[in-house]
Design a protein around this motif. Sequence first.
Motif, PDB file in Angstrom:
ATOM      1  N   GLU A 240       5.348 -34.528 -16.381  1.00  0.00           N
ATOM      2  CA  GLU A 240       5.272 -33.233 -17.069  1.00  0.00           C
ATOM      3  C   GLU A 240       6.387 -33.105 -18.099  1.00  0.00           C
ATOM      4  N   GLU A 241       7.596 -33.496 -17.720  1.00  0.00           N
ATOM      5  CA  GLU A 241       8.740 -33.402 -18.627  1.00  0.00           C
ATOM      6  C   GLU A 241       8.555 -34.300 -19.849  1.00  0.00           C
ATOM      7  N   GLN A 242       8.093 -35.521 -19.639  1.00  0.00           N
ATOM      8  CA  GLN A 242       7.869 -36.441 -20.754  1.00  0.00           C
ATOM      9  C   GLN A 242       6.789 -35.928 -21.691  1.00  0.00           C
ATOM     10  N   SER A 243       5.719 -35.377 -21.117  1.00  0.00           N
ATOM     11  CA  SER A 243       4.634 -34.841 -21.929  1.00  0.00           C
ATOM     12  C   SER A 243       5.100 -33.658 -22.758  1.00  0.00           C
ATOM     13  N   THR A 244       5.897 -32.773 -22.138  1.00  0.00           N
ATOM     14  CA  THR A 244       6.417 -31.601 -22.852  1.00  0.00           C
ATOM     15  C   THR A 244       7.315 -32.016 -24.002  1.00  0.00           C
ATOM     16  N   GLN A 245       8.186 -33.002 -23.761  1.00  0.00           N
ATOM     17  CA  GLN A 245       9.081 -33.481 -24.801  1.00  0.00           C
ATOM     18  C   GLN A 245       8.299 -34.111 -25.953  1.00  0.00           C
ATOM     19  N   GLU A 246       7.312 -34.914 -25.618  1.00  0.00           N
ATOM     20  CA  GLU A 246       6.498 -35.564 -26.644  1.00  0.00           C
ATOM     21  C   GLU A 246       5.743 -34.532 -27.464  1.00  0.00           C
TER      22      GLU A 246
END
Length: 362
Positions: A107-113
Amino acid sequence: MPRRTATLLAATLSLIALLCAGVLIPVPYSEMSPGPTVNTLGDSGGEPVLSISGHETYPTSGHLNMTTVRVTGAEYRMNLAEAVAGWLSRDSVVVPHDTLYPDGKTEEQSTQENAEEFSQSQESARVAALRQLGLPVATRVVVSSVQKGSPAEGLLHAGDVIKEVDGVPVREPKDVAAFVSKRKPGAPVDFTIVPAKDAAAAEKAGREPTTGGKVTVTTRRADEEDRAIVGIQAGTDHTFPFRIDIRLEDVGGPSAGLMFALGIVDKLTPGALTGGRFVAGTGTIDENGKVGPIGGIEMKLVGAREAGAAYFLTPAANCPAAAERTPEGLTLIKVETIADAVKSLDKVREGDTAALPACSRG
């Protein structure tokens, strides 16, 4: 117990077991549903979505709405019952979990991307809009990122403007790697830069940044290659002749680029681009104004129509899927460039809707 009663009881218990299994059994799917739409000509959270200073602007009317899609989170696992309900619903789409979160993305990686893509879409929208209007946009080469543990760490920083490498002017990002690789691994390379903070201050003041001086970085050998590197990624940045701010919270991804660009064009030109009509749309945009495809087109169409849109600007590559599930009362307009979109909006404003480029299924 009578046979008929026993059979009915067994069937009831089986149904209960199946229902329980449907609730308890996780399935590798995620759900997409219509998200909110936002008028790029209006306000969001009490502030204008688009604000321009340092250049004359004009009143606007109507809507140029960007559209969004809601998705279940990366950590959420749908159960079988939810997946079946989603498959049966006309207002949602159930897709394999890996479609939205490939390679185990968190979730964190997707939000950052998504945040990075959203920021880049805003930059591209500004450039495309100004170029559509024939206004000047200067391009410069900058440090996009610095690899952790690399020779450049602590010496060069993201946002630094690269003017020269070893005294040779840099004109494109690829020049940086080409000039560095001319050195032997272990040799020093001189970068003539403008530090990021100085470049930002100069842009805010409306002046050209001055050269900040030289920074010397000792190269190292690239992994498995006999080539010198310093551990940076070069990219491009732009300076604009006036300030264009885009403010929108809780939105990510690149698909609002087209609608941001059209909103900017509308504010910088006399007359209402839509003629007061309710137009929604979607599409990525690059610096040259080319419109690219997006995901979740069916859900965006539903969201746009529910918000009141009568027209929907549709990337050409999304037209076949969009034409399959067009909500009643919504007219699809095929676009490939920002220039296409502006011409189509001229036709909408003039009432010449028969001449609009239509989406087809094939």
